[in-house]
Design an enzyme around this catalytic site. Structure first.
Site, PDB file in Angstrom:
ATOM      1  N   GLY A 167      39.885  10.358  -3.204  1.00 29.16           N
ATOM      2  CA  GLY A 167      38.587  10.850  -3.680  1.00 29.16           C
ATOM      3  C   GLY A 167      38.616  12.221  -4.326  1.00 29.16           C
ATOM      4  O   GLY A 167      37.583  12.890  -4.378  1.00 29.16           O
ATOM      5  N   SER A 168      39.778  12.644  -4.852  1.00 37.54           N
ATOM      6  CA  SER A 168      39.761  13.966  -5.503  1.00 37.54           C
ATOM      7  C   SER A 168      38.894  13.926  -6.765  1.00 37.54           C
ATOM      8  O   SER A 168      38.201  14.903  -7.077  1.00 37.54           O
ATOM      9  CB  SER A 168      41.182  14.441  -5.829  1.00 37.54           C
ATOM     10  OG  SER A 168      41.719  13.729  -6.908  1.00 37.54           O
ATOM     11  N   ARG A 201      36.446  -8.882  -0.023  1.00 35.80           N
ATOM     12  CA  ARG A 201      37.300 -10.063   0.070  1.00 35.80           C
ATOM     13  C   ARG A 201      36.549 -11.289  -0.436  1.00 35.80           C
ATOM     14  O   ARG A 201      37.113 -12.158  -1.073  1.00 35.80           O
ATOM     15  CB  ARG A 201      37.830 -10.250   1.488  1.00 35.80           C
ATOM     16  CG  ARG A 201      39.164  -9.534   1.662  1.00 35.80           C
ATOM     17  CD  ARG A 201      39.673  -9.622   3.043  1.00 35.80           C
ATOM     18  NE  ARG A 201      38.839  -8.816   3.946  1.00 35.80           N
ATOM     19  CZ  ARG A 201      39.128  -8.582   5.212  1.00 35.80           C
ATOM     20  NH1 ARG A 201      40.218  -9.102   5.745  1.00 35.80           N
ATOM     21  NH2 ARG A 201      38.339  -7.842   5.951  1.00 35.80           N
ATOM     22  N   MET A 253      40.200   0.328  -6.255  1.00 27.72           N
ATOM     23  CA  MET A 253      41.328  -0.590  -6.390  1.00 27.72           C
ATOM     24  C   MET A 253      40.947  -2.066  -6.479  1.00 27.72           C
ATOM     25  O   MET A 253      41.807  -2.928  -6.311  1.00 27.72           O
ATOM     26  CB  MET A 253      42.310  -0.375  -5.222  1.00 27.72           C
ATOM     27  CG  MET A 253      42.834   1.036  -5.110  1.00 27.72           C
ATOM     28  SD  MET A 253      43.666   1.582  -6.612  1.00 27.72           S
ATOM     29  CE  MET A 253      45.218   0.723  -6.434  1.00 27.72           C
ATOM     30  N   LEU A 273      36.474  -5.654 -10.845  1.00 26.12           N
ATOM     31  CA  LEU A 273      35.094  -6.159 -10.859  1.00 26.12           C
ATOM     32  C   LEU A 273      35.025  -7.433 -11.707  1.00 26.12           C
ATOM     33  O   LEU A 273      35.741  -7.576 -12.695  1.00 26.12           O
ATOM     34  CB  LEU A 273      34.157  -5.086 -11.420  1.00 26.12           C
ATOM     35  CG  LEU A 273      34.076  -3.806 -10.573  1.00 26.12           C
ATOM     36  CD1 LEU A 273      33.404  -2.677 -11.348  1.00 26.12           C
ATOM     37  CD2 LEU A 273      33.336  -4.066  -9.253  1.00 26.12           C
ATOM     38  N   ASN A 316      36.011   4.239 -16.231  1.00 30.29           N
ATOM     39  CA  ASN A 316      37.133   4.323 -15.297  1.00 30.29           C
ATOM     40  C   ASN A 316      38.084   5.413 -15.777  1.00 30.29           C
ATOM     41  O   ASN A 316      38.153   5.707 -16.957  1.00 30.29           O
ATOM     42  CB  ASN A 316      37.880   2.982 -15.256  1.00 30.29           C
ATOM     43  CG  ASN A 316      39.034   3.001 -14.261  1.00 30.29           C
ATOM     44  OD1 ASN A 316      38.914   3.570 -13.167  1.00 30.29           O
ATOM     45  ND2 ASN A 316      40.161   2.401 -14.622  1.00 30.29           N
ATOM     46  N   HIS A 370      42.167   6.383 -15.677  1.00 32.37           N
ATOM     47  CA  HIS A 370      43.466   5.754 -15.417  1.00 32.37           C
ATOM     48  C   HIS A 370      44.577   6.766 -15.699  1.00 32.37           C
ATOM     49  O   HIS A 370      44.549   7.458 -16.721  1.00 32.37           O
ATOM     50  CB  HIS A 370      43.616   4.521 -16.322  1.00 32.37           C
ATOM     51  CG  HIS A 370      44.875   3.769 -16.052  1.00 32.37           C
ATOM     52  ND1 HIS A 370      45.028   2.959 -14.950  1.00 32.37           N
ATOM     53  CD2 HIS A 370      46.055   3.743 -16.714  1.00 32.37           C
ATOM     54  CE1 HIS A 370      46.249   2.450 -14.956  1.00 32.37           C
ATOM     55  NE2 HIS A 370      46.893   2.906 -16.004  1.00 32.37           N
ATOM     56  N   ASP A 418      42.110  -2.219 -17.344  1.00 29.89           N
ATOM     57  CA  ASP A 418      42.486  -0.991 -18.054  1.00 29.89           C
ATOM     58  C   ASP A 418      42.530  -1.165 -19.579  1.00 29.89           C
ATOM     59  O   ASP A 418      43.388  -0.580 -20.255  1.00 29.89           O
ATOM     60  CB  ASP A 418      43.854  -0.473 -17.544  1.00 29.89           C
ATOM     61  CG  ASP A 418      43.829  -0.176 -16.050  1.00 29.89           C
ATOM     62  OD1 ASP A 418      42.771   0.240 -15.549  1.00 29.89           O
ATOM     63  OD2 ASP A 418      44.868  -0.369 -15.386  1.00 29.89           O
ATOM     64  N   GLU A 420      42.978  14.977 -15.048  1.00 30.35           N
ATOM     65  CA  GLU A 420      41.922  13.980 -14.801  1.00 30.35           C
ATOM     66  C   GLU A 420      40.620  14.690 -14.462  1.00 30.35           C
ATOM     67  O   GLU A 420      39.544  14.330 -14.934  1.00 30.35           O
ATOM     68  CB  GLU A 420      42.322  13.053 -13.643  1.00 30.35           C
ATOM     69  CG  GLU A 420      43.503  12.159 -13.947  1.00 30.35           C
ATOM     70  CD  GLU A 420      43.771  11.143 -12.841  1.00 30.35           C
ATOM     71  OE1 GLU A 420      42.843  10.778 -12.094  1.00 30.35           O
ATOM     72  OE2 GLU A 420      44.930  10.713 -12.708  1.00 30.35           O
TER      73      GLU A 420
HETATM   74  C1  GRF Z   1      43.721   8.705  -9.978  1.00 34.60           C
HETATM   75  O1  GRF Z   1      45.010   8.980 -10.412  1.00 34.60           O
HETATM   76  C2  GRF Z   1      43.008   7.810 -10.951  1.00 34.60           C
HETATM   77  O2  GRF Z   1      43.400   8.017 -12.279  1.00 34.60           O
HETATM   78  C3  GRF Z   1      43.442   6.430 -10.505  1.00 34.60           C
HETATM   79  O3  GRF Z   1      43.471   6.521  -9.102  1.00 34.60           O
HETATM   80  C4  GRF Z   1      43.712   7.862  -8.705  1.00 34.60           C
HETATM   81  C5  GRF Z   1      42.598   8.248  -7.776  1.00 34.60           C
HETATM   82  O4  GRF Z   1      42.789   9.506  -7.215  1.00 34.60           O
HETATM   83  N1  GRF Z   1      42.563   5.414 -11.024  1.00 34.60           N
HETATM   84  P1  GRF Z   1      41.639  10.180  -6.344  1.00 34.60           P
HETATM   85  O5  GRF Z   1      41.271   9.183  -5.248  1.00 34.60           O
HETATM   86  O6  GRF Z   1      40.481  10.452  -7.254  1.00 34.60           O
HETATM   87  O7  GRF Z   1      42.250  11.424  -5.788  1.00 34.60           O
END
Ligand code: GRF
Length: 194
Positions: A20-21, A68, A95, A98, A112, A114, A150, A179
């Site tokens: 969740g950063s 699930r 992860m 959808l 999203n 990536h 993606d 990011e």
């Molecule tokens: C990030 O590298 C993002 O690009 C990818 O998953 C990672 C998530 O990192 N989709 P965080 O949970 O936001 O720290």
């Protein structure tokens, strides 16, 4: 008269599965006075996602579904989104893939991030694969979500040099910093085009 014209922040939901950063970063961004978004909901498929702690610290509602039974969970999520008048969805380390049906309901409103220079290295283990292939550069990409993994239209991308000393973990950290810079910028870009 004389009053400033108010602007309404866009109700946004963030979907996470892990650390969740990016969530934390987007919350901080949303709290800036002139930010175009307001984060009302955190959705996760993972009860143990570390990032869920930000729900408590920032007092943002969270909902967890295991995905699930995908269509059941997605229907519940759609109800939550409606209830909270969500207009924009930002996936941030979510992860699960959808369904088409879900994406159609939020067409052009799901973003999203990536960790690669898309269209290169879709999917998982991007840093490992980029280093193994002796790439000189990697990076990160914010894109619209469509029904292929993606593959949606690119909104913003940042190229990052891979140094000889980079391990997948070092590269991940280096790219994560970018990011955090480009996701808010991409959101501003998308919302200014609406
Ligand atoms: C990030 O590298 C993002 O690009 C990818 O998953 C990672 C998530 O990192 N989709 P965080 O949970 O936001 O720290």
């Amino acid at each position: 008269m004389g009053k400033s014209i108010g602007f309404k922040k866009i109700e946004t939901a963030i979907f996470i599965s892990g650390t969740g950063s990016n969530l934390n970063n987007l919350i901080k961004f949303s709290l800036q006075k002139r930010s175009p978004i307001k984060i009302d909901l955190i959705i996760s498929n993972n009860t143990n996602a570390k990032g869920l702690r930000f729900s408590k610290s920032y007092k943002i509602r969270k909902k967890i579904y295991d995905f699930r039974k995908k269509s059941n969970s997605e229907n519940q999520v759609l109800k939550d989104l409606k209830k909270n008048q969500i207009k924009l969805i930002c996936l941030a380390g979510f992860m699960k893939i959808l369904s088409n049906n879900f994406i159609k309901k939020f067409k052009g409103k799901i973003l999203n991030i990536h960790p690669s220079l898309l269209p290169k290295y879709k999917g998982l283990n991007t840093h490992h694969r980029a280093i193994k292939n002796k790439e000189k550069y990697s990076g990160c990409t914010v894109h619209y979500v469509n029904s292929n993994l993606d593959s949606g239209k690119i909104i913003l991308q940042k190229k990052v040099k891979i140094s000889k000393k980079d391990t997948p973990n070092l590269l991940k950290k280096k790219i994560l910093k970018w990011e955090h810079k480009i996701y808010p910028k991409a959101i501003k870009k998308v919302l200014s085009n609406l």
